[in-house]
Structures are given as structure tokens and as C-alpha cells.
Motif scaffolding. Structure first.
Motif, short mmCIF file in Angstrom:
data_model
loop_
_atom_site.label_atom_id
_atom_site.label_comp_id
_atom_site.label_asym_id
_atom_site.label_seq_id
_atom_site.Cartn_x
_atom_site.Cartn_y
_atom_site.Cartn_z
N ALA A 111 0.42 -1.35 0.30
CA ALA A 111 -0.12 -0.15 -0.11
C ALA A 111 0.83 1.12 -0.02
CB ALA A 111 -0.77 -0.13 1.24
N ALA A 112 1.99 1.57 1.03
CA ALA A 112 3.30 2.35 0.31
C ALA A 112 3.65 3.02 -0.57
CB ALA A 112 4.14 2.45 1.84
N ALA A 113 4.03 0.90 -1.53
CA ALA A 113 4.15 1.72 -2.58
C ALA A 113 3.75 2.42 -3.75
CB ALA A 113 4.83 0.22 -3.08
N GLY A 114 1.94 2.63 -3.60
CA GLY A 114 1.81 3.42 -4.10
C GLY A 114 1.23 4.92 -4.11
N ALA A 115 1.85 5.03 -2.54
CA ALA A 115 1.53 6.94 -2.07
C ALA A 115 2.46 7.18 -2.57
CB ALA A 115 1.81 6.39 -0.86
N ALA A 139 -4.64 -3.86 5.12
CA ALA A 139 -4.32 -4.79 4.07
C ALA A 139 -5.42 -5.13 3.41
CB ALA A 139 -3.27 -5.79 5.55
N GLU A 140 -6.73 -5.63 4.07
CA GLU A 140 -7.44 -5.94 3.30
C GLU A 140 -7.87 -4.60 2.24
OE1 GLU A 140 -11.93 -7.05 4.46
OE2 GLU A 140 -10.97 -6.18 6.07
N ARG A 141 -8.25 -4.26 2.25
CA ARG A 141 -8.27 -3.03 1.09
C ARG A 141 -7.42 -2.84 -0.19
NH1 ARG A 141 -12.25 -2.92 3.42
NH2 ARG A 141 -14.22 -0.99 4.06
N GLN A 142 -5.72 -2.87 0.69
CA GLN A 142 -4.47 -3.02 -0.03
C GLN A 142 -4.51 -3.70 -0.87
OE1 GLN A 142 -2.82 -1.09 -1.85
NE2 GLN A 142 -2.07 -2.42 -3.00
N ALA A 143 -5.61 -5.46 -0.50
CA ALA A 143 -5.83 -6.44 -1.51
C ALA A 143 -6.63 -6.31 -2.32
CB ALA A 143 -6.15 -7.91 -0.33
N ARG A 144 -7.70 -6.00 -1.62
CA ARG A 144 -9.56 -5.76 -2.56
C ARG A 144 -8.96 -4.79 -3.86
NH1 ARG A 144 -13.49 -7.25 -5.45
NH2 ARG A 144 -14.86 -6.28 -6.05
N ILE A 145 -7.56 -3.76 -3.73
CA ILE A 145 -7.05 -3.01 -5.03
C ILE A 145 -6.37 -3.56 -5.66
CG2 ILE A 145 -5.76 -0.84 -5.12
CD1 ILE A 145 -6.97 0.76 -2.37
N GLU A 169 -6.76 -3.64 -9.49
CA GLU A 169 -6.10 -3.34 -10.37
C GLU A 169 -5.55 -4.61 -12.03
OE1 GLU A 169 -3.01 -1.86 -8.32
OE2 GLU A 169 -3.52 0.80 -8.42
N ARG A 170 -5.76 -5.91 -11.38
CA ARG A 170 -5.47 -6.70 -12.03
C ARG A 170 -6.80 -6.75 -12.94
NH1 ARG A 170 -3.21 -9.11 -7.87
NH2 ARG A 170 -5.31 -10.14 -7.01
N ALA A 171 -8.02 -7.12 -12.69
CA ALA A 171 -9.48 -6.77 -13.63
C ALA A 171 -9.04 -5.93 -14.18
CB ALA A 171 -10.46 -6.97 -12.38
#
Length: 434
Positions: A80-84, A110-116, A120-122
Motif C-alpha cells: 500500500a505504501a508503494a502506491g502512495a 491490508a484488506e483494502r490493499q488486497a482488494r485494490i 487493478e488486475r481486473a
């Protein structure tokens, strides 16, 4: 902050869970209760010897105290921090402190990041399909064309004050017909986009019915691996995915080839070689004395968990795709003529010349793959009969970060199994979506 900073918290949680008193644990570990109290409140670091003593006394592994179950949270928060944005970059060196003080918020992020990441892959997969899938381009063109037609006709009716009754009736009929056309095109487009690579049931073609059947089995047909295999008719009869005679015919042909590959490369020796050599086609081909085409197919039909995630694409001499097995992060297009399949068509243009190419699927977190492509020509009816050419591309996840020199030079790749063969290729990078 190191991950061992929360070791004391884990020691306290484990001690309380098993009902052990602090004084008893201190005695077993060879320290004073007051010193153990400081450790449990993360005010003292724990050395390697003391950590081992505490782990023995608590009946857990050292890693459980040193890293705990928060390692998944750490990775999710780092991603998540990598995309900030640079101006709002969080303090990654204090992630463990954040997890320790606010575990609920950490788990939520962490759950939100997994969902993002899933979304993103979709989006990337859909963008890739929109850019390279000719069927999708035609469907979008049909929708846009129908919308434009409806708007144009409606504008004429709205802006023209005096229109003859027969022309007005004709315009109304055109709007009605174009509306039906738009509705059908939109329905077809939505159904096409909703079909994910992991759960496709096909759009009616026999090949897609066979792929849906194989996807349900994980592409591994256990009944064909046995010394006395399951009869092919028993495998294809009554299968809901194989709804047409043409699909069942293709499934029989696939099963026959699958059985031939299983006899030439039995599963247990193949898995033993895979464990020792890794998924490198060159090493496996030399070890097993196999050609590349059956080796590619065997790698793509291993039981789940027996090897790395593998993708496989095959095409005939015309370039028409005849087989697709997706792999996470690399979903082959439904039709050909797409950039990710460039190595496949290069191999088709150069039969019997093995090719190794690095492919990068672009995105916020690019994913890299190694594509091994090989084409061979067979003469099933003898040398006087028509030749049959088939090209295959094996897709494996690339390990490690991309080196800066890889785009320019790259390492030579020898993948031909024949003794003394000097076939080499410098891997290149095909950037998708850049």
C-alpha cells in the motif's frame, strides 16, 4: 524498526494463552521476572539464545516469536505504501509499530490493499483485452455505431420542425431498429466482459467448451495418468461443459494426446526431475530426453501445487489459437494477433528454432514472465502427406527484479535439448500497455 520489536508482545500473548505464569516462564528461560516483564512490554530486545529458550519454554518455533502472524500484514502495508504519492509517503520503517499499536486498522488497510490489487488486475486485464482483442474491438464498435445512429436520427426529429409524415414514420422505425441493435450489442458486450479467464464457460465454440472442461479439472486429468487409464469416452460423456459433438470430438483428441504425453513422460519421474532441475525447459529436456513440445504440455498439466504456475498457448500454422491455459497475471487473449503472443508467432515463423523471451505486463506493479516458444512440423500421413505445424508458448513467472542491462543485452538462453545444438536467443522485453 525490525520485526523482532514485537517479540515481547508475542511472548506475552503465547504465555497467557497457555496459562503460564510470568515467574514460571522467567525461571524456565533463565532470566528474572522483572527482566521478562520488560521484554513482554517490548522495552528490551531479545537475543538469539534467549529467544530460543523462550520458544522452547512456550512450545513454539522461534519464527513464531520473531515474526509472528503479522508478516502478511507487513507485506500488505508495504505494498500500500508503494502506491502512495511522494509527498504523502508513509513511514515504512514504523510499520511494525503501527501493527502493534493498531492491529485492527492495520488489518483493514491490508484488506483494502488486497482488494485494490484485485481490482487493478481486473482493470489491467480488461484494458489489455480492449487494446488487443479484435472481437472486443468489433463489439465496442458495434455499440458506438448503434449509439451514434440513434442520436443522429433523434437529432433530426428534434431539430426539424416540418417533416413529412412518411419520413417521420421512417425515422421512428430507424430509431426503434437501432435501439434493438444497441440493446443486443450491449448485452453481448457485457456477457463477453463478464467471462473471466478463470471461470470462462465459453461463448459457444467447441474449443472454448473444451477449455472450460479443462479449467474445471485444473488442466490435470488424473484418470489419464494411471497405468490403466480411464476410457476416453467415460471422460467426455455427460460432461456439462462439452455440450456439442464438435467439442466432444476435440476433447477426445486432447485426451489422446494427453495420454501419449503421460506415457512418454510419466508423472512421478517427471516430478522428481522438476524438483531437482526446476521448471527450466532446457534442463528438463536434457534430463528426460524429451522434445520441447511434449515437455511444454506436461508442465501445463501438472497437479495443482506440484510446480510453479504455468501458462500455455498453442496455435496452428495459420496463427489461430488452438489451446489456452491462463496463468495469474497473464491471461492469453481469446483470439490471436496480440502483443503478448509475439514470441509464439516468431516461433511459428522459425520452426524448430527455440526462443526464450522476457515479457513484462505493465501496471502499477509490473509482472514479469519468461516465455519459451517452439514450433515443430509433423507429417502424420508420411512425407507425401500435408505437413502439420504447431507452435507452443510456455509462460513461467520470472524470478527476481529486472536488471538494468536486460533490455539491452540479456543473458543467452540455450533451450534446445539436442546434443551439440547451438541454438541461442538473446531474451528481449515486450512491454505490454506502456
Amino acid at each position: 524498526m525490525a520485526r523482532s520489536a514485537l517479540t515481547g508482545t508475542r511472548v506475552r500473548e503465547r504465555r497467557q494463552r497457555i496459562g503460564l505464569k510470568q515467574a514460571d516462564l522467567a525461571r524456565a528461560a533463565g532470566v528474572s521476572p522483572s527482566y521478562l516483564n520488560l521484554i513482554e512490554h517490548n522495552r528490551r530486545r531479545v537475543g538469539a539464545e534467549l529467544l530460543a529458550a523462550l520458544a522452547r519454554a512456550l512450545g513454539v518455533g522461534e519464527a513464531a516469536l520473531a515474526e509472528g502472524a503479522e508478516s502478511v500484514l507487513f507485506e500488505g502495508l508495504r505494498e500500500a505504501a508503494a502506491g502512495a504519492a511522494a509527498e504523502a509517503a508513509p513511514e515504512t520503517d514504523r510499520i511494525e509499530e503501527f501493527v502493534g499499536r493498531f492491529p485492527g486498522w492495520a488489518a483493514l488497510l491490508a484488506e483494502r490493499q488486497a482488494r485494490i490489487a484485485v481490482l487493478e488486475r481486473a482493470v489491467e486485464a480488461l484494458s489489455e483485452r480492449m487494446a488487443h482483442d479484435p472481437h472486443l474491438s468489433a463489439a465496442l464498435h458495434e455499440v458506438v455505431s448503434a449509439v451514434t445512429s440513434v442520436r443522429s436520427t433523434a437529432a433530426i426529429l428534434a431539430e426539424s420542425e416540418e417533416i413529412a409524415p412518411d419520413w417521420r414514420e421512417r425515422f421512428h422505425r430507424n430509431i426503434y431498429d437501432d435501439s434493438i441493435r444497441l440493446s443486443e450489442a450491449a448485452d453481448a458486450l457485457v456477457a463477453y466482459l463478464d467471462a473471466s479467464p478463470e471461470s470462462e464457460t465459453g461463448l459457444g465454440s467447441p474449443q472454448e467448451e473444451v477449455e472450460a472442461w479443462l479449467a474445471r479439472t485444473g488442466y490435470h486429468v488424473a484418470g489419464l495418468e494411471r497405468p490403466h487409464p480411464t476410457p476416453v469416452e467415460a471422460l467426455v460423456t455427460g460432461v456439462p461443459e462439452l455440450a456439442t459433438d464438435a467439442a466432444r470430438k476435440l476433447a477426445r483428441a486432447h485426451a489422446a494426446r494427453y495420454r501419449a504425453d503421460a506415457e512418454a513422460l510419466p508423472l512421478e519421474p517427471f516430478l522428481a526431475a522438476l524438483r531437482e532441475e526446476g521448471p527450466d525447459p532446457a534442463a528438463l529436456a536434457r534430463r528426460l530426453g524429451s522434445g520441447l513440445a511434449p515437455l511444454f504440455r506436461r508442465l501445463a498439466t501438472l497437479p495443482e501445487g506440484a510446480g510453479p504456475p504455468v501458462g500455455l498457448v498453442a496455435c496452428d500454422a495459420s496463427g489461430t489459437l488452438t489451446f489456452r491455459r491462463p496463468t495469474p497475471g497473464f491471461a492469453p487473449p481469446r483470439h490471436g494477433a496480440a502483443c503478448p503472443l509475439w514470441p509464439l508467432y516468431e516461433a511459428l515463423a522459425r520452426p524448430m528454432v527455440p526462443i526464450c523471451t522476457a515479457i513484462e505486463m505493465a501496471g502499477r506493479l509490473p509482472v514479469r514472465f519468461l516465455a519459451y516458444a517452439f514450433a515443430e512440423t509433423r507429417y502424420p500421413a508420411g512425407f507425401d502427406g500435408p505437413p502439420v505445424t504447431e507452435a507452443l508458448m510456455l509462460i513461467l513467472p520470472a524470478k527476481g527484479p529486472r536488471s538494468g542491462a536486460e533490455r539491452v543485452v540479456g543473458a543467452s538462453c540455450r533451450i534446445c535439448p539436442r546434443a551439440g545444438c547451438a541454438a541461442r536467443r538473446e531474451p528481449s522485453i515486450v512491454g505490454i500497455g506502456d
